[in-house]
Design an enzyme around this catalytic site. Structure first.
Site, PDB file in Angstrom:
ATOM      1  N   ASP A   8      -7.560  32.698  10.424  1.00 27.71           N
ATOM      2  CA  ASP A   8      -6.225  32.609  10.412  1.00 27.71           C
ATOM      3  C   ASP A   8      -5.598  33.029   9.066  1.00 27.71           C
ATOM      4  OD1 ASP A   8      -3.609  32.023  10.543  1.00 27.71           O
ATOM      5  OD2 ASP A   8      -3.646  29.837  11.867  1.00 27.71           O
ATOM      6  N   VAL A  29      -3.682  20.766  12.280  1.00 26.93           N
ATOM      7  CA  VAL A  29      -3.724  20.832  13.772  1.00 26.93           C
ATOM      8  C   VAL A  29      -3.677  22.236  14.104  1.00 26.93           C
ATOM      9  CG1 VAL A  29      -1.387  20.539  13.986  1.00 26.93           C
ATOM     10  CG2 VAL A  29      -2.616  19.910  15.753  1.00 26.93           C
ATOM     11  N   ASP A  30      -3.026  23.256  13.285  1.00 21.99           N
ATOM     12  CA  ASP A  30      -3.065  24.724  13.478  1.00 21.99           C
ATOM     13  C   ASP A  30      -4.803  25.299  13.723  1.00 21.99           C
ATOM     14  OD1 ASP A  30      -3.653  24.513  10.763  1.00 21.99           O
ATOM     15  OD2 ASP A  30      -2.513  26.185   9.954  1.00 21.99           O
ATOM     16  N   ARG A  31      -5.448  24.842  12.814  1.00 17.52           N
ATOM     17  CA  ARG A  31      -6.952  25.084  13.038  1.00 17.52           C
ATOM     18  C   ARG A  31      -7.565  24.527  14.432  1.00 17.52           C
ATOM     19  NH1 ARG A  31      -9.716  22.785   7.936  1.00 17.52           N
ATOM     20  NH2 ARG A  31     -11.508  23.897   8.590  1.00 17.52           N
ATOM     21  N   ASP A  80       5.252  26.563  16.290  1.00 19.35           N
ATOM     22  CA  ASP A  80       4.292  26.515  15.174  1.00 19.35           C
ATOM     23  C   ASP A  80       4.808  26.566  13.908  1.00 19.35           C
ATOM     24  OD1 ASP A  80       2.252  27.016  13.317  1.00 19.35           O
ATOM     25  OD2 ASP A  80       1.829  29.380  14.131  1.00 19.35           O
ATOM     26  N   GLY A  87       4.119  26.566  10.084  1.00 18.94           N
ATOM     27  CA  GLY A  87       3.570  26.873   8.981  1.00 18.94           C
ATOM     28  C   GLY A  87       3.899  26.268   7.566  1.00 18.94           C
TER      29      GLY A  87
HETATM   30  N1  LIG Z   1       8.153  39.433  10.379  1.00 20.24           N
HETATM   31  C1  LIG Z   1       7.623  39.041   9.249  1.00 20.24           C
HETATM   32  N2  LIG Z   1       8.201  38.036   8.321  1.00 20.24           N
HETATM   33  C2  LIG Z   1       7.791  37.465   7.359  1.00 20.24           C
HETATM   34  N3  LIG Z   1       6.410  37.529   7.203  1.00 20.24           N
HETATM   35  C3  LIG Z   1       5.700  38.345   8.013  1.00 20.24           C
HETATM   36  C4  LIG Z   1       6.097  38.915   9.080  1.00 20.24           C
HETATM   37  N4  LIG Z   1       5.090  39.610   9.744  1.00 20.24           N
HETATM   38  C5  LIG Z   1       3.874  39.235   9.025  1.00 20.24           C
HETATM   39  N5  LIG Z   1       4.307  38.326   8.140  1.00 20.24           N
HETATM   40  C6  LIG Z   1       3.390  38.029   6.876  1.00 20.24           C
HETATM   41  O1  LIG Z   1       3.064  36.842   7.365  1.00 20.24           O
HETATM   42  C7  LIG Z   1       2.633  36.242   6.455  1.00 20.24           C
HETATM   43  C8  LIG Z   1       2.548  34.728   6.621  1.00 20.24           C
HETATM   44  O2  LIG Z   1       1.942  34.259   7.746  1.00 20.24           O
HETATM   45  P1  LIG Z   1       2.205  33.115   8.843  1.00 20.24           P
HETATM   46  O3  LIG Z   1       3.484  33.349   9.457  1.00 20.24           O
HETATM   47  O4  LIG Z   1       1.029  33.222   9.529  1.00 20.24           O
HETATM   48  O5  LIG Z   1       2.065  32.140   7.783  1.00 20.24           O
HETATM   49  P2  LIG Z   1       2.888  30.684   7.875  1.00 20.24           P
HETATM   50  O6  LIG Z   1       4.038  30.602   8.368  1.00 20.24           O
HETATM   51  O7  LIG Z   1       2.595  30.183   6.361  1.00 20.24           O
HETATM   52  O8  LIG Z   1       1.793  29.870   8.617  1.00 20.24           O
HETATM   53  P3  LIG Z   1       0.686  29.114   8.368  1.00 20.24           P
HETATM   54  O9  LIG Z   1       0.921  28.098   7.305  1.00 20.24           O
HETATM   55  O10 LIG Z   1       0.045  28.682   9.808  1.00 20.24           O
HETATM   56  O11 LIG Z   1      -0.404  29.992   7.635  1.00 20.24           O
HETATM   57  C9  LIG Z   1       3.286  36.638   5.243  1.00 20.24           C
HETATM   58  O12 LIG Z   1       2.426  36.504   4.011  1.00 20.24           O
HETATM   59  C10 LIG Z   1       3.798  38.192   5.620  1.00 20.24           C
HETATM   60  O13 LIG Z   1       2.923  38.999   4.855  1.00 20.24           O
HETATM   61  C1  LIG Z   2      -4.930  24.701   5.652  1.00 19.40           C
HETATM   62  C2  LIG Z   2      -3.793  24.898   6.276  1.00 19.40           C
HETATM   63  C3  LIG Z   2      -2.669  24.913   5.145  1.00 19.40           C
HETATM   64  C4  LIG Z   2      -3.675  26.068   7.217  1.00 19.40           C
HETATM   65  O1  LIG Z   2      -2.539  26.432   7.647  1.00 19.40           O
HETATM   66  C5  LIG Z   2      -3.840  23.631   7.251  1.00 19.40           C
HETATM   67  O2  LIG Z   2      -4.375  23.869   8.203  1.00 19.40           O
HETATM   68  C6  LIG Z   2      -3.802  22.487   6.687  1.00 19.40           C
HETATM   69  O3  LIG Z   2      -2.558  21.964   6.038  1.00 19.40           O
HETATM   70  N1  LIG Z   2      -4.954  21.646   6.706  1.00 19.40           N
HETATM   71  C7  LIG Z   2      -5.291  20.534   6.221  1.00 19.40           C
HETATM   72  C8  LIG Z   2      -6.633  20.435   5.512  1.00 19.40           C
HETATM   73  C9  LIG Z   2      -7.773  20.774   6.371  1.00 19.40           C
HETATM   74  O4  LIG Z   2      -7.625  21.306   7.548  1.00 19.40           O
HETATM   75  O5  LIG Z   2      -8.730  20.199   6.059  1.00 19.40           O
HETATM   76  K   LIG Z   3      -2.978  30.029   8.030  1.00 12.21           K
END
Ligand SMILES: Nc1ncnc2c1ncn2[C@@H]1O[C@H](COP(=O)(O)OP(=O)(O)OP(=O)(O)O)[C@@H](O)[C@H]1O
Ligand SMILES: CC(C)(CO)[C@@H](O)C(=O)NCCC(=O)O
Ligand SMILES: [K+]
Length: 241
Positions: free
Chosen positions: A121, A99-101, A10, A12
């Site tokens: 999420d 695609v995560d949604r 995944d 992000g």
């Molecule tokens: N072990 C960890 N390390 C870093 N951040 C963590 C951890 N556990 C929880 N978090 C929290 O997770 C948040 C990020 O969430 P997540 O990992 O879902 O985001 P992401 O990688 O940007 O994914 P997405 O784009 O899918 O939201 C950070 O703001 C932080 O507060």
């Molecule tokens: C909104 C985020 C950033 C959440 O991770 C992701 O789902 C994304 O980039 N979406 C594209 C725009 C949309 O979902 O309409």
């Molecule tokens: K998210």
């Protein structure tokens, strides 16, 4: 012959998470978190198949593609669809939806008996998606906690604070606490408003909560919240055959 492992990834906007998935076991195994895609080389080399969700940089997909090719590992790249597994998308251009949604909703479709739910999420961004009888009603995209704070720090002269978060919403008595508690309230308020919006359509529904910052909601007085470690990775496992 021993089957080689399925590795679900995944990607992000902040971090990369991965987990091994064995169809003979229930659910996904321990989740690893990476800052940089290069850290995926070893786990991919050990895998038989890779299942990828990426809403971050396209470069990461290219890198994973080349690691897989170099090591003879099959790669499946998930894409948002018009419909699948009994779920129908509301977007007229489904590929515009992250695609995560989509994967998170697919995972919830397996968990929800009524196929009527909210999925929230909370990571870099916070997303809310509403599903009624397997039909996507629509959703919301808002900044996550860290983005909310950063936008204040960046666009004001006198507002300051830290990245640290206390998960509290009582009124602050200094700048950092006013920012932290206020932004937390904005995030929690989004869920409360989503619940209210959903109630216009349906009486009974579950709320699935996932993402790195889901613990923010721990003390929120909302019934039927179901915390899930990582719905995106769970959604990917549906494509493992
Ligand atoms: N072990 C960890 N390390 C870093 N951040 C963590 C951890 N556990 C929880 N978090 C929290 O997770 C948040 C990020 O969430 P997540 O990992 O879902 O985001 P992401 O990688 O940007 O994914 P997405 O784009 O899918 O939201 C950070 O703001 C932080 O507060
Ligand atoms: C909104 C985020 C950033 C959440 O991770 C992701 O789902 C994304 O980039 N979406 C594209 C725009 C949309 O979902 O309409
Ligand atoms: K998210």
């Amino acid at each position: 012959m021993l089957e080689k492992a399925n590795l679900c990834i995944d990607v992000g906007n902040t971090s990369i998470k991965s987990a091994l998935y064995d169809p003979n076991e229930r659910g996904i195994a321990y989740i690893s978190r990476y800052r940089d895609a290069s850290e995926l080389i070893t786990p991919i080399q050990a895998a038989g198949r890779v299942y990828l969700s990426n809403v971050g940089k396209e470069d990461v997909t290219l890198l994973i593609q080349s690691i897989c090719a170099d090591n003879n590992v099959q790669l499946f790249i998930a894409e948002t669809q018009k419909s699948a597994f009994g779920l129908t998308n509301s977007y007229s251009t489904p590929s515009n939806m992250g695609v995560d949604r989509w994967l998170a909703m697919l995972a919830c479709m397996q968990k929800s008996q009524s196929k009527t739910f909210l999925v929230v999420d909370i990571g870099t961004a916070m997303t809310v998606d509403a599903v009624q009888n397997g039909v996507h009603l629509g959703g919301w995209i808002v900044p996550g906690l860290s983005l909310l704070k950063q936008s204040l720090f960046k666009n004001t002269q006198r507002v300051f604070g830290s990245e640290e978060n206390f998960g509290l919403t009582d009124f602050g008595k200094d700048t950092p606490l006013c920012v932290d508690h206020g932004c937390t309230a904005q995030i929690l308020g989004t869920l409360l408003m989503a619940e209210r919006e959903m109630k216009k359509n349906v009486k009974k529904f579950e709320i699935f909560l996932t993402g790195g910052d889901k613990k923010l909601f721990l003390n929120l007085d909302v019934k039927n919240i179901i915390q899930c470690e990582n719905l995106v990775l769970e959604g990917l496992t549906l494509f493992v055959d």
